[in-house]
Design an enzyme around this catalytic site. Structure first.
Site, PDB file in Angstrom:
ATOM      1  N   GLU A 168       0.835  -1.208   0.000  1.00  0.00           N
ATOM      2  CA  GLU A 168       0.000   0.000   0.000  1.00  0.00           C
ATOM      3  C   GLU A 168       0.874   1.264   0.000  1.00  0.00           C
ATOM      4  O   GLU A 168       0.503   2.295  -0.573  1.00  0.00           O
ATOM      5  CB  GLU A 168      -0.897   0.014   1.248  1.00  0.00           C
ATOM      6  CG  GLU A 168      -1.930  -1.104   1.275  1.00  0.00           C
ATOM      7  CD  GLU A 168      -2.572  -1.305   2.653  1.00  0.00           C
ATOM      8  OE1 GLU A 168      -3.700  -1.796   2.706  1.00  0.00           O
ATOM      9  OE2 GLU A 168      -1.939  -0.984   3.687  1.00  0.00           O
TER      10      GLU A 168
ATOM     11  N   LYS B 243     -15.141  -1.534   5.692  1.00  0.00           N
ATOM     12  CA  LYS B 243     -14.601  -2.462   6.687  1.00  0.00           C
ATOM     13  C   LYS B 243     -13.110  -2.625   6.458  1.00  0.00           C
ATOM     14  O   LYS B 243     -12.683  -2.942   5.339  1.00  0.00           O
ATOM     15  CB  LYS B 243     -15.301  -3.818   6.530  1.00  0.00           C
ATOM     16  CG  LYS B 243     -14.643  -4.957   7.281  1.00  0.00           C
ATOM     17  CD  LYS B 243     -15.408  -6.254   7.079  1.00  0.00           C
ATOM     18  CE  LYS B 243     -14.714  -7.416   7.761  1.00  0.00           C
ATOM     19  NZ  LYS B 243     -13.512  -7.871   7.053  1.00  0.00           N
TER      20      LYS B 243
ATOM     21  N   THR C  89      -6.126  -0.133   2.225  1.00  0.00           N
ATOM     22  CA  THR C  89      -7.193  -0.794   1.488  1.00  0.00           C
ATOM     23  C   THR C  89      -8.344  -1.145   2.426  1.00  0.00           C
ATOM     24  O   THR C  89      -8.160  -1.198   3.644  1.00  0.00           O
ATOM     25  CB  THR C  89      -6.669  -2.077   0.826  1.00  0.00           C
ATOM     26  OG1 THR C  89      -6.112  -2.911   1.841  1.00  0.00           O
ATOM     27  CG2 THR C  89      -5.608  -1.766  -0.211  1.00  0.00           C
TER      28      THR C  89
ATOM     29  N   MET D 289      -8.956  -2.826   8.868  1.00  0.00           N
ATOM     30  CA  MET D 289      -8.314  -3.467  10.014  1.00  0.00           C
ATOM     31  C   MET D 289      -7.435  -2.548  10.876  1.00  0.00           C
ATOM     32  O   MET D 289      -6.712  -3.057  11.737  1.00  0.00           O
ATOM     33  CB  MET D 289      -7.485  -4.669   9.532  1.00  0.00           C
ATOM     34  CG  MET D 289      -8.323  -5.735   8.866  1.00  0.00           C
ATOM     35  SD  MET D 289      -7.360  -7.087   8.133  1.00  0.00           S
ATOM     36  CE  MET D 289      -6.651  -7.840   9.576  1.00  0.00           C
ATOM     37  N   GLU D 290      -7.470  -1.236  10.649  1.00  0.00           N
ATOM     38  CA  GLU D 290      -6.582  -0.369  11.446  1.00  0.00           C
ATOM     39  C   GLU D 290      -7.187   0.949  11.923  1.00  0.00           C
ATOM     40  O   GLU D 290      -6.769   1.475  12.976  1.00  0.00           O
ATOM     41  CB  GLU D 290      -5.307   0.001  10.644  1.00  0.00           C
ATOM     42  CG  GLU D 290      -4.298  -1.115  10.457  1.00  0.00           C
ATOM     43  CD  GLU D 290      -4.567  -1.981   9.234  1.00  0.00           C
ATOM     44  OE1 GLU D 290      -5.318  -1.509   8.340  1.00  0.00           O
ATOM     45  OE2 GLU D 290      -4.072  -3.117   9.163  1.00  0.00           O
TER      46      GLU D 290
ATOM     47  N   ASP E 276     -12.528  -4.774  -2.283  1.00  0.00           N
ATOM     48  CA  ASP E 276     -13.482  -5.894  -2.311  1.00  0.00           C
ATOM     49  C   ASP E 276     -14.826  -5.437  -1.774  1.00  0.00           C
ATOM     50  O   ASP E 276     -14.897  -4.499  -0.973  1.00  0.00           O
ATOM     51  CB  ASP E 276     -12.955  -7.068  -1.475  1.00  0.00           C
ATOM     52  CG  ASP E 276     -12.556  -6.633  -0.079  1.00  0.00           C
ATOM     53  OD1 ASP E 276     -11.404  -6.199   0.101  1.00  0.00           O
ATOM     54  OD2 ASP E 276     -13.409  -6.680   0.834  1.00  0.00           O
TER      55      ASP E 276
HETATM   56  N1  ADE Z   1      -8.705  -4.693   3.591  1.00  0.00           N
HETATM   57  C1  ADE Z   1      -9.134  -4.811   2.335  1.00  0.00           C
HETATM   58  N2  ADE Z   1     -10.349  -5.411   2.300  1.00  0.00           N
HETATM   59  C2  ADE Z   1     -10.679  -5.690   3.581  1.00  0.00           C
HETATM   60  C3  ADE Z   1     -11.796  -6.311   4.203  1.00  0.00           C
HETATM   61  N3  ADE Z   1     -12.817  -6.770   3.498  1.00  0.00           N
HETATM   62  N4  ADE Z   1     -11.782  -6.414   5.544  1.00  0.00           N
HETATM   63  C4  ADE Z   1     -10.744  -5.965   6.263  1.00  0.00           C
HETATM   64  N5  ADE Z   1      -9.676  -5.367   5.748  1.00  0.00           N
HETATM   65  C5  ADE Z   1      -9.634  -5.227   4.402  1.00  0.00           C
END
Ligand code: ADE
Length: 236
Positions: free
Chosen positions: A15, A176, A92, A178-179, A202
């Site tokens: 990234e 959604k 992302t 993760m940080e 996604d």
């Molecule tokens: N990073 C990229 N896509 C993600 C997802 N669906 N959930 C968590 N982190 C992501």
């Protein structure tokens, strides 16, 4: 706001790499020496000092230290050592297709950042677990740069349980990742303004697995992310 020094907290090398290359940022080895895995890059852009911290590799598994635990520590370290005026969490994310998210879209954060996987069913701990941490108001920046805005929900898994999705919806989030909530929690504690820039890799409400979509769309997404961060730095 007119920040002189912007810190970017980024989880994955893939990234961060296009941005580091375009801005010709220099790697600084002395601030976070081993055994800390974090990588610091510094330079200038649009008359501002830019510091980028990337999570580096886990020493056992050899993959980037994604997720909230290293996001928390990276954010604390960069604020405590470098005193930036503004923190941006970039990366992302998954998006909800039925709410209009499309692969490659750039989103700027709307308040508040929340968690969808910290369930503590005890009085007040329940709300503590979900969290509620502020973003700066990105409405004008997004309108001026042609980006979307949305609420972000954070958890420590790439995939998702049905309960996670229920929580994301009840957080009224459409993104959604993760940080971001971890970064926002530290920034709130340290009184430093922050926001997030997320690119959609996604759609979490599609049949195709998150990991298959993520892998297929990563290159397109990081190119868009690089371009958007440069625009954001120019705007600021
Ligand atoms: N990073 C990229 N896509 C993600 C997802 N669906 N959930 C968590 N982190 C992501």
């Amino acid at each position: 706001m007119k920040p002189d020094h912007i810190a970017l907290v980024i989880a994955m090398n893939s990234e961060a790499a296009p941005l580091i290359k375009t801005l010709a940022l220099e790697k600084k080895a002395d601030l976070f020496p081993a055994p800390l895995p974090f990588e610091l890059y510094q330079g200038e852009a649009a008359g501002k000092r830019i510091s980028v911290i990337v999570s580096g590799l886990d020493r056992e598994h050899g993959v980037n230290n994604v997720g909230t635990q290293s996001a928390t520590l990276m954010t604390y370290l960069i604020i405590a050592h470098l005193h930036p005026d503004l923190v941006i969490n970039a990366g992302t994310a998954g998006g909800i297709g039925e709410k209009g998210c499309q692969i490659g879209d750039i989103y700027l954060s709307e308040s508040p950042f929340c968690y969808h996987d910290r369930r503590i069913p005890l009085p007040r701990f329940d709300q503590y677990g979900i969290g509620s941490y502020p973003s700066i108001d990105t409405t004008e920046m997004a309108a001026s740069l042609g980006f979307k805005t949305g609420r972000i929900s954070t958890g420590d898994s790439l995939d998702m349980t049905d309960r996670d999705l229920e929580m994301i919806r009840s957080n009224r989030a459409i993104i959604k990742e993760m940080e971001a909530a971890a970064v926002a929690w530290v920034c709130r504690m340290m009184d430093i303004p922050m926001f997030a820039v997320k690119v959609i890799t996604d759609l979490i409400d599609r049949q195709t697995s998150t990991e298959a979509q993520f892998t297929a769309n990563l290159q397109l997404a990081v190119n868009n992310l690089r371009r958007s961060i440069l625009q954001v730095i120019d705007y600021l």
